[in-house]
Each structure stands twice: as C-alpha cells, then as structure tokens.
Design a protein around this motif. Structure first.
Motif, PDB file in Angstrom:
ATOM      1  N   GLY A  95      50.490  52.932  65.917  1.00 16.42           N
ATOM      2  CA  GLY A  95      51.349  53.088  64.764  1.00 16.42           C
ATOM      3  C   GLY A  95      50.491  53.238  63.523  1.00 16.42           C
ATOM      4  N   LYS A  96      51.171  53.445  62.421  1.00 16.07           N
ATOM      5  CA  LYS A  96      50.464  53.704  61.165  1.00 16.07           C
ATOM      6  C   LYS A  96      49.594  52.511  60.766  1.00 16.07           C
ATOM      7  CE  LYS A  96      51.568  55.707  56.700  1.00 16.07           C
ATOM      8  NZ  LYS A  96      52.659  56.129  55.807  1.00 16.07           N
ATOM      9  N   ARG A  97      50.154  51.320  60.871  1.00 15.14           N
ATOM     10  CA  ARG A  97      49.396  50.117  60.484  1.00 15.14           C
ATOM     11  C   ARG A  97      48.184  49.906  61.374  1.00 15.14           C
ATOM     12  NH1 ARG A  97      54.045  45.651  59.748  1.00 15.14           N
ATOM     13  NH2 ARG A  97      55.000  46.488  57.878  1.00 15.14           N
ATOM     14  N   VAL A  98      48.375  50.079  62.667  1.00 15.69           N
ATOM     15  CA  VAL A  98      47.289  49.843  63.619  1.00 15.69           C
ATOM     16  C   VAL A  98      46.171  50.861  63.390  1.00 15.69           C
ATOM     17  CG1 VAL A  98      46.689  49.770  66.063  1.00 15.69           C
ATOM     18  CG2 VAL A  98      48.850  48.823  65.294  1.00 15.69           C
ATOM     19  N   ARG A  99      46.544  52.121  63.153  1.00 15.43           N
ATOM     20  CA  ARG A  99      45.521  53.139  62.896  1.00 15.43           C
ATOM     21  C   ARG A  99      44.729  52.826  61.635  1.00 15.43           C
ATOM     22  NH1 ARG A  99      49.588  56.639  64.681  1.00 15.43           N
ATOM     23  NH2 ARG A  99      50.162  57.141  62.537  1.00 15.43           N
ATOM     24  N   LYS A 100      45.417  52.374  60.593  1.00 16.12           N
ATOM     25  CA  LYS A 100      44.717  52.027  59.349  1.00 16.12           C
ATOM     26  C   LYS A 100      43.788  50.840  59.565  1.00 16.12           C
ATOM     27  CE  LYS A 100      47.742  53.813  55.778  1.00 16.12           C
ATOM     28  NZ  LYS A 100      48.537  53.479  54.594  1.00 16.12           N
ATOM     29  N   ALA A 101      44.227  49.853  60.337  1.00 19.36           N
ATOM     30  CA  ALA A 101      43.384  48.692  60.609  1.00 19.36           C
ATOM     31  C   ALA A 101      42.153  49.101  61.413  1.00 19.36           C
ATOM     32  CB  ALA A 101      44.180  47.630  61.361  1.00 19.36           C
ATOM     33  N   LYS A 102      42.347  50.002  62.376  1.00 16.80           N
ATOM     34  CA  LYS A 102      41.203  50.467  63.163  1.00 16.80           C
ATOM     35  C   LYS A 102      40.247  51.278  62.296  1.00 16.80           C
ATOM     36  CE  LYS A 102      43.320  50.605  67.736  1.00 16.80           C
ATOM     37  NZ  LYS A 102      43.730  51.482  68.842  1.00 16.80           N
ATOM     38  N   ASP A 103      40.774  52.060  61.365  1.00 14.69           N
ATOM     39  CA  ASP A 103      39.920  52.842  60.464  1.00 14.69           C
ATOM     40  C   ASP A 103      39.068  51.943  59.584  1.00 14.69           C
ATOM     41  OD1 ASP A 103      40.662  55.273  61.431  1.00 14.69           O
ATOM     42  OD2 ASP A 103      42.226  55.636  59.922  1.00 14.69           O
ATOM     43  N   LYS A 104      39.605  50.808  59.169  1.00 13.84           N
ATOM     44  CA  LYS A 104      38.836  49.881  58.328  1.00 13.84           C
ATOM     45  C   LYS A 104      37.657  49.300  59.100  1.00 13.84           C
ATOM     46  CE  LYS A 104      42.516  48.411  55.242  1.00 13.84           C
ATOM     47  NZ  LYS A 104      43.356  47.283  54.822  1.00 13.84           N
ATOM     48  N   LEU A 105      37.817  49.103  60.385  1.00 14.79           N
ATOM     49  CA  LEU A 105      36.762  48.498  61.197  1.00 14.79           C
ATOM     50  C   LEU A 105      35.843  49.525  61.851  1.00 14.79           C
ATOM     51  CD1 LEU A 105      38.890  45.739  62.953  1.00 14.79           C
ATOM     52  CD2 LEU A 105      37.366  45.464  60.997  1.00 14.79           C
ATOM     53  N   ARG A 106      36.204  50.792  61.792  1.00 16.19           N
ATOM     54  CA  ARG A 106      35.434  51.845  62.432  1.00 16.19           C
ATOM     55  C   ARG A 106      34.089  52.039  61.711  1.00 16.19           C
ATOM     56  NH1 ARG A 106      39.270  55.958  63.220  1.00 16.19           N
ATOM     57  NH2 ARG A 106      39.684  54.955  65.191  1.00 16.19           N
ATOM     58  N   ILE A 107      33.052  52.401  62.453  1.00 10.92           N
ATOM     59  CA  ILE A 107      31.719  52.650  61.880  1.00 10.92           C
ATOM     60  C   ILE A 107      31.754  53.962  61.097  1.00 10.92           C
ATOM     61  CG2 ILE A 107      29.318  53.118  62.445  1.00 10.92           C
ATOM     62  CD1 ILE A 107      29.623  51.390  64.900  1.00 10.92           C
ATOM     63  N   THR A 108      31.199  53.927  59.885  1.00 12.23           N
ATOM     64  CA  THR A 108      31.172  55.147  59.064  1.00 12.23           C
ATOM     65  C   THR A 108      30.143  56.125  59.623  1.00 12.23           C
ATOM     66  OG1 THR A 108      29.525  54.217  57.575  1.00 12.23           O
ATOM     67  CG2 THR A 108      31.836  53.821  57.020  1.00 12.23           C
ATOM     68  N   GLU A 109      30.239  57.376  59.149  1.00 11.55           N
ATOM     69  CA  GLU A 109      29.296  58.400  59.631  1.00 11.55           C
ATOM     70  C   GLU A 109      27.867  58.038  59.260  1.00 11.55           C
ATOM     71  OE1 GLU A 109      30.256  62.448  58.711  1.00 11.55           O
ATOM     72  OE2 GLU A 109      32.408  61.993  58.763  1.00 11.55           O
ATOM     73  N   LEU A 110      27.661  57.529  58.044  1.00  6.33           N
ATOM     74  CA  LEU A 110      26.317  57.177  57.594  1.00  6.33           C
ATOM     75  C   LEU A 110      25.733  56.061  58.452  1.00  6.33           C
ATOM     76  CD1 LEU A 110      24.209  57.828  55.437  1.00  6.33           C
ATOM     77  CD2 LEU A 110      25.222  56.040  54.029  1.00  6.33           C
ATOM     78  N   ARG A 111      26.545  55.068  58.742  1.00  2.00           N
ATOM     79  CA  ARG A 111      26.091  53.949  59.577  1.00  2.00           C
ATOM     80  C   ARG A 111      25.789  54.445  60.996  1.00  2.00           C
ATOM     81  NH1 ARG A 111      23.999  49.037  58.689  1.00  2.00           N
ATOM     82  NH2 ARG A 111      25.622  48.526  57.210  1.00  2.00           N
ATOM     83  N   GLY A 112      26.598  55.355  61.503  1.00  2.10           N
ATOM     84  CA  GLY A 112      26.359  55.916  62.826  1.00  2.10           C
ATOM     85  C   GLY A 112      25.054  56.686  62.891  1.00  2.10           C
ATOM     86  N   LEU A 113      24.770  57.438  61.854  1.00  4.52           N
ATOM     87  CA  LEU A 113      23.499  58.158  61.813  1.00  4.52           C
ATOM     88  C   LEU A 113      22.323  57.209  61.701  1.00  4.52           C
ATOM     89  CD1 LEU A 113      24.476  61.158  59.507  1.00  4.52           C
ATOM     90  CD2 LEU A 113      24.052  61.204  61.970  1.00  4.52           C
ATOM     91  N   ALA A 114      22.492  56.115  60.952  1.00  2.46           N
ATOM     92  CA  ALA A 114      21.421  55.128  60.822  1.00  2.46           C
ATOM     93  C   ALA A 114      21.123  54.476  62.165  1.00  2.46           C
ATOM     94  CB  ALA A 114      21.785  54.082  59.784  1.00  2.46           C
ATOM     95  N   ASN A 115      22.118  54.301  62.973  1.00  2.42           N
ATOM     96  CA  ASN A 115      21.927  53.702  64.292  1.00  2.42           C
ATOM     97  C   ASN A 115      21.175  54.635  65.235  1.00  2.42           C
ATOM     98  OD1 ASN A 115      23.213  51.358  63.587  1.00  2.42           O
ATOM     99  ND2 ASN A 115      25.189  51.983  64.435  1.00  2.42           N
ATOM    100  N   LYS A 116      21.286  55.949  64.995  1.00  2.00           N
ATOM    101  CA  LYS A 116      20.625  56.923  65.871  1.00  2.00           C
ATOM    102  C   LYS A 116      19.186  57.214  65.448  1.00  2.00           C
ATOM    103  CE  LYS A 116      24.894  59.274  67.042  1.00  2.00           C
ATOM    104  NZ  LYS A 116      25.651  60.521  66.916  1.00  2.00           N
TER     105      LYS A 116
END
Length: 124
Positions: A95-116
């Motif tokens: 649902g809309k709320r769950v997707r927004k909550a998951k987006d808040k906890l999702r790794i950003t692109e910059l952080r993902g690149l830093a991990n690689k």
C-alpha cells in the motif's frame, strides 16, 4: 456472624464444606449448593422414597472435586516455540504507506555506490 461472612447460609455449615480448607470453602459451597439443587429435583421426580443412589453418587462426585481442588497444581512446562517456516510465511500487504516506509529505509544510490567501491584504489 452473618455480617462477617455474607452469602453463606445453612449449607455453609455442612460437613463437606467445613471439612475443606478455609480458602476453598466458598468454591466448595457453590458445588454443594448446585448438587443439592439437583438432588432435590431428582427427589421431586422420583417415585421411590428410599432410593438414595443418586444422592450418594452426588456426594462421591463432590468428594472427588474437593480432592482435585486440594491437590497441588502441576508446574507448567516451558515449551520452546517452533522454528518459523520461512518458505510459507505470509507476505505482508502493501500500500501507499508501506511503500513510503520502505523508501525511507531503502539504501540511496550514493550509499549503494559507496558500498561497491574497492578499497585501496583512487577515486574515479
């Protein structure tokens, strides 16, 4: 005496109730009252004046209940919870709320690149 012990009547002074330990007397009094009522109904509908088999059976039933109440309680055994079955776990509703909550906890692109990024190399 009646003000000290309310809701007690003639049956409270019956031998079965008085023989019980004081903390259980009220509970046993209720059992005796119920069985007395049943015995009165049996007597009212029976034709025999000398048949006391129903009453004797009730007395034995009361005595067995008193023994059960007086017996110490069994200790509860601690049971381990079963391992969760991950393969058949129920999927959460979205649902809309769950997707927004998951987006808040999702790794950003910059952080993902830093991990690689490999250690010991130059930026670039």
């Amino acid at each position: 005496n009646q003000a000290i012990m309310p809701h007690t009547g003639i049956l409270y002074y019956a031998d079965l109730v008085q023989a019980a330990p004081p903390p259980l007397r009220r509970k046993i009094l209720k059992i005796v009252a119920a069985k007395t009522t049943l015995c009165a109904r049996v007597d009212a509908h029976s034709n025999s004046l000398t048949d006391t088999s129903a009453a004797q059976a009730m007395v034995q039933e009361i005595k067995s209940k008193i023994e059960l109440l007086c017996a110490p309680q069994k200790a509860q055994q601690v049971k381990a919870l079963p391992a969760p079955d991950i393969a058949t776990s129920k999927s959460k509703r979205g649902g809309k709320r769950v997707r927004k909550a998951k987006d808040k906890l999702r790794i950003t692109e910059l952080r993902g690149l830093a991990n690689k990024r490999a250690f010991g190399t130059d930026f670039g």
